[in-house]
Design a protein around this motif. Structure first.
Motif, short mmCIF file in Angstrom:
data_model
loop_
_atom_site.label_atom_id
_atom_site.label_comp_id
_atom_site.label_asym_id
_atom_site.label_seq_id
_atom_site.Cartn_x
_atom_site.Cartn_y
_atom_site.Cartn_z
N LEU A 37 0.83 -1.20 0.00
CA LEU A 37 0.00 0.00 0.00
C LEU A 37 0.87 1.26 0.00
CD1 LEU A 37 -3.08 0.63 0.20
CD2 LEU A 37 -2.74 0.89 2.66
N SER A 38 1.92 1.25 0.82
CA SER A 38 2.80 2.42 0.91
C SER A 38 3.50 2.70 -0.41
CB SER A 38 3.85 2.20 2.01
OG SER A 38 3.24 2.01 3.26
N VAL B 9 0.58 4.00 -3.10
CA VAL B 9 0.00 5.34 -2.93
C VAL B 9 1.05 6.43 -3.13
CG1 VAL B 9 -1.77 4.47 -1.36
CG2 VAL B 9 0.34 5.39 -0.41
N GLN C 84 -2.97 10.74 -1.31
CA GLN C 84 -2.39 9.57 -0.66
C GLN C 84 -3.14 9.11 0.59
OE1 GLN C 84 1.84 10.01 -0.11
NE2 GLN C 84 2.18 10.59 -2.26
N ARG D 262 -4.93 5.49 0.88
CA ARG D 262 -4.49 4.57 1.94
C ARG D 262 -5.69 4.03 2.72
NH1 ARG D 262 -1.36 7.95 4.18
NH2 ARG D 262 0.43 7.53 2.86
N ALA E 60 -0.43 2.81 9.20
CA ALA E 60 -0.04 2.75 7.78
C ALA E 60 0.51 4.08 7.29
CB ALA E 60 -1.25 2.33 6.93
N GLY F 235 4.20 4.49 5.88
CA GLY F 235 4.37 4.95 4.51
C GLY F 235 5.23 6.20 4.43
#
Length: 260
Positions: free
Chosen positions: A33-34, A37, A45, A49, A175, A179
């Motif tokens: 995911l990091s 995005v 972003q 996320r 998260a 990220g």
């Protein structure tokens, strides 16, 4: 939904153990995911996320509520080179190949693409929709693994649902920070992409009948992370960081190495 198992100590122990395991399994989700995005403009972003993690939760709950269908995915569809392939194997195989290909392309894009190529490709940025679709496709793979693990540990659907909600809640909280940390440190970004390649290879191996213990994989990841954190701390005052290629509008378009 039956919540009676939570009236006993065994139920709470199972819930705590399963929640912790689901959080560990969610590391794959957070890393991917990091990376994904980061290809969007900064304002989009946080939304991407949250949408990605909510999709992950929705996918897990959907698979959990259709558990009989999920378990039927273990049935052999065809045999090739002496190995019987099931629906689950095919999903893991395709997901693993996608992860390896995507991570390899990202590493190449960050290190090898010239400044001119980045400038020309600036208009070819990933759209919000395309990023969400890629996240959703990988969510299917990660969710399948997560649900099968949950079924193996707990019998009560209520415990599985609560554990997954708690795990995704923890992922929602951390998260963004994870990220941001990955994106601030180029070496950490390359390490995260390497983790995705490792995870992809494990999925491919699992899909072809060669089981690899997740314990070994996570130990290797955490050991590499610990070594990199020590390196970052030692070199913090010695040099400015390397900046990787970035196609985000208004961002850097070439790699800059600080003087030692």
């Amino acid at each position: 939904m039956d919540f009676s198992p939570l009236l006993h100590a065994d139920g709470w122990i199972t819930l705590a153990t399963l929640s912790a395991l689901e959080i560990v399994l969610g590391i794959d989700n957070i890393v991917f995911l990091s990376i994904m995005v980061e290809r969007l403009p900064e304002k989009q972003q946080p939304v991407a996320r949250r949408v990605g993690l909510l999709l992950a939760l929705g996918m897990r709950l959907l698979l959990l509520l259709t558990i009989s269908w999920v378990m039927s995915l273990k049935a052999t569809l065809f045999t090739l080179f002496g190995h019987g392939f099931s629906g689950r194997d095919l999903i893991l195989l395709v997901g693993g190949l996608f992860l390896v290909g995507k991570a390899t392309h990202e590493i190449f894009d960050k290190l090898e693409v010239s400044e001119e190529e980045h400038a020309q490709g600036g208009k070819e940025r990933s759209s919000f929709t395309s990023v969400i679709i890629q996240i959703m496709l990988l969510d299917i793979v990660f969710s399948l693994d997560s649900v099968i693990t949950a079924v193996g540990m707990a019998q009560a659907v209520s415990i599985m649902v609560i554990a997954m909600v708690l795990a995704v809640g923890v992922m929602l909280v951390f998260a963004g920070r994870i990220g941001a940390f990955i994106n601030r440190h180029p070496s950490m970004k390359i390490l995260a992409l390497s983790f995705l390649i490792l995870i992809g290879v494990v999925l491919i191996a699992d899909g072809t009948g060669q089981h690899v213990s997740k314990g070994y994989v996570y130990f290797a990841m955490f050991f590499s992370l610990a070594v990199e954190l020590i390196n970052m701390r030692l070199k913090l005052r010695q040099r400015s960081p390397v900046k990787l290629h970035n196609k985000v509008p208004g961002g850097e378009h070439h790699a800059v190495v600080g003087e030692g």
